[in-house]
Design a protein around this motif. Structure first.
Motif, mmCIF file in Angstrom:
data_model
loop_
_atom_site.group_PDB
_atom_site.id
_atom_site.type_symbol
_atom_site.label_atom_id
_atom_site.label_comp_id
_atom_site.label_asym_id
_atom_site.label_seq_id
_atom_site.Cartn_x
_atom_site.Cartn_y
_atom_site.Cartn_z
ATOM 1 N N ILE A 229 129.220 32.985 -49.865
ATOM 2 C CA ILE A 229 130.088 33.278 -51.021
ATOM 3 C C ILE A 229 131.538 33.006 -50.642
ATOM 4 O O ILE A 229 132.020 33.477 -49.621
ATOM 5 C CB ILE A 229 129.919 34.740 -51.478
ATOM 6 N N LYS A 230 132.211 32.251 -51.474
ATOM 7 C CA LYS A 230 133.648 31.992 -51.300
ATOM 8 C C LYS A 230 134.373 32.819 -52.355
ATOM 9 O O LYS A 230 134.422 32.455 -53.532
ATOM 10 C CB LYS A 230 133.970 30.499 -51.486
ATOM 11 N N ARG A 231 134.909 33.960 -51.917
ATOM 12 C CA ARG A 231 135.557 34.875 -52.866
ATOM 13 C C ARG A 231 136.580 35.728 -52.133
ATOM 14 O O ARG A 231 136.355 36.170 -51.012
ATOM 15 C CB ARG A 231 134.496 35.773 -53.497
ATOM 16 N N THR A 232 137.702 35.960 -52.802
ATOM 17 C CA THR A 232 138.736 36.863 -52.313
ATOM 18 C C THR A 232 139.199 37.739 -53.477
ATOM 19 O O THR A 232 139.527 37.229 -54.543
ATOM 20 C CB THR A 232 139.936 36.083 -51.739
ATOM 21 N N ASP A 233 139.190 39.047 -53.266
ATOM 22 C CA ASP A 233 139.689 40.001 -54.262
ATOM 23 C C ASP A 233 140.976 40.614 -53.737
ATOM 24 O O ASP A 233 141.018 41.104 -52.607
ATOM 25 C CB ASP A 233 138.679 41.118 -54.515
ATOM 26 N N SER B 135 140.704 38.179 -58.664
ATOM 27 C CA SER B 135 139.640 37.605 -57.861
ATOM 28 C C SER B 135 139.743 36.088 -57.923
ATOM 29 O O SER B 135 140.036 35.512 -58.968
ATOM 30 C CB SER B 135 138.281 38.071 -58.398
ATOM 31 N N SER B 136 139.498 35.441 -56.777
ATOM 32 C CA SER B 136 139.562 33.981 -56.732
ATOM 33 C C SER B 136 138.418 33.449 -55.881
ATOM 34 O O SER B 136 137.787 34.186 -55.125
ATOM 35 C CB SER B 136 140.908 33.529 -56.163
ATOM 36 N N GLY B 137 138.149 32.159 -56.008
ATOM 37 C CA GLY B 137 137.083 31.511 -55.252
ATOM 38 C C GLY B 137 135.998 31.005 -56.172
ATOM 39 O O GLY B 137 136.002 31.253 -57.380
ATOM 40 N N SER B 138 135.030 30.271 -55.594
ATOM 41 C CA SER B 138 133.963 29.685 -56.403
ATOM 42 C C SER B 138 133.020 30.750 -56.976
ATOM 43 O O SER B 138 132.379 30.520 -57.988
ATOM 44 C CB SER B 138 133.171 28.670 -55.571
ATOM 45 N N GLU B 139 132.930 31.906 -56.346
ATOM 46 C CA GLU B 139 132.074 33.010 -56.815
ATOM 47 C C GLU B 139 132.932 34.194 -57.258
ATOM 48 O O GLU B 139 132.594 35.347 -57.001
ATOM 49 C CB GLU B 139 131.130 33.450 -55.696
ATOM 50 N N LYS B 140 134.048 33.897 -57.906
ATOM 51 C CA LYS B 140 135.019 34.948 -58.220
ATOM 52 C C LYS B 140 134.441 36.046 -59.094
ATOM 53 O O LYS B 140 133.561 35.815 -59.908
ATOM 54 C CB LYS B 140 136.285 34.358 -58.836
ATOM 55 N N GLY B 141 134.974 37.251 -58.888
ATOM 56 C CA GLY B 141 134.569 38.414 -59.671
ATOM 57 C C GLY B 141 135.441 38.544 -60.913
ATOM 58 O O GLY B 141 136.240 37.673 -61.243
#
Length: 126
Positions: free
Chosen positions: A70-74, A104-110
């Motif tokens: 998962i590529k995600r940053t909150d 939230s950012s990234g390809s799997e962002k929340g």
């Protein structure tokens, strides 16, 4: 692995200023994520207005950086103010306001959100 640090400063007998910073690896229930790196910090001030009336304010920031597939940053900034009224040594009333935002950012962002919360609580210490 985790690390946490706290620094307290007492500029006046009635005033406490504290800073807390922490970093830890946390578990997650997202499929494909090995966990996330949680980095947080908070600055808080507590003022004893009277012997039984305490005022507080804080600002904080938290970053959750997910690891694995998962590529995600909150990113979560927050702030709050509160007042505590001590009825006696064991019973107190507390009320306040808290604000929290998530970006939230990234390809799997929340989900991005912002929330406002007012609260009133009763505490009992024994």
């Amino acid at each position: 692995t985790s690390v946490r640090g706290r620094l307290e400063y007492f500029p006046l007998p009635q005033l406490t200023v504290s800073a807390v910073a922490a970093q830890s690896i946390e578990d997650t229930d997202f499929a494909g994520a090995a966990g996330f790196l949680l980095t947080s910090g908070q600055l808080r001030a507590d003022y004893e207005f009277r012997r039984n009336i305490l005022l507080s304010g804080r600002v904080g920031y938290q970053k959750n950086d997910f690891k694995g597939a998962i590529k995600r940053t909150d990113k979560r900034p927050s702030a709050g103010v509160g007042v505590t009224y001590l009825l006696n040594r064991t019973v107190g009333l507390e009320g306040g306001y808290e604000w929290l935002k998530q970006d939230s950012s990234g390809s799997e962002k929340g989900t991005d959100f912002s929330t406002n919360r007012f609260y009133l609580t009763t505490t009992y210490k024994f």
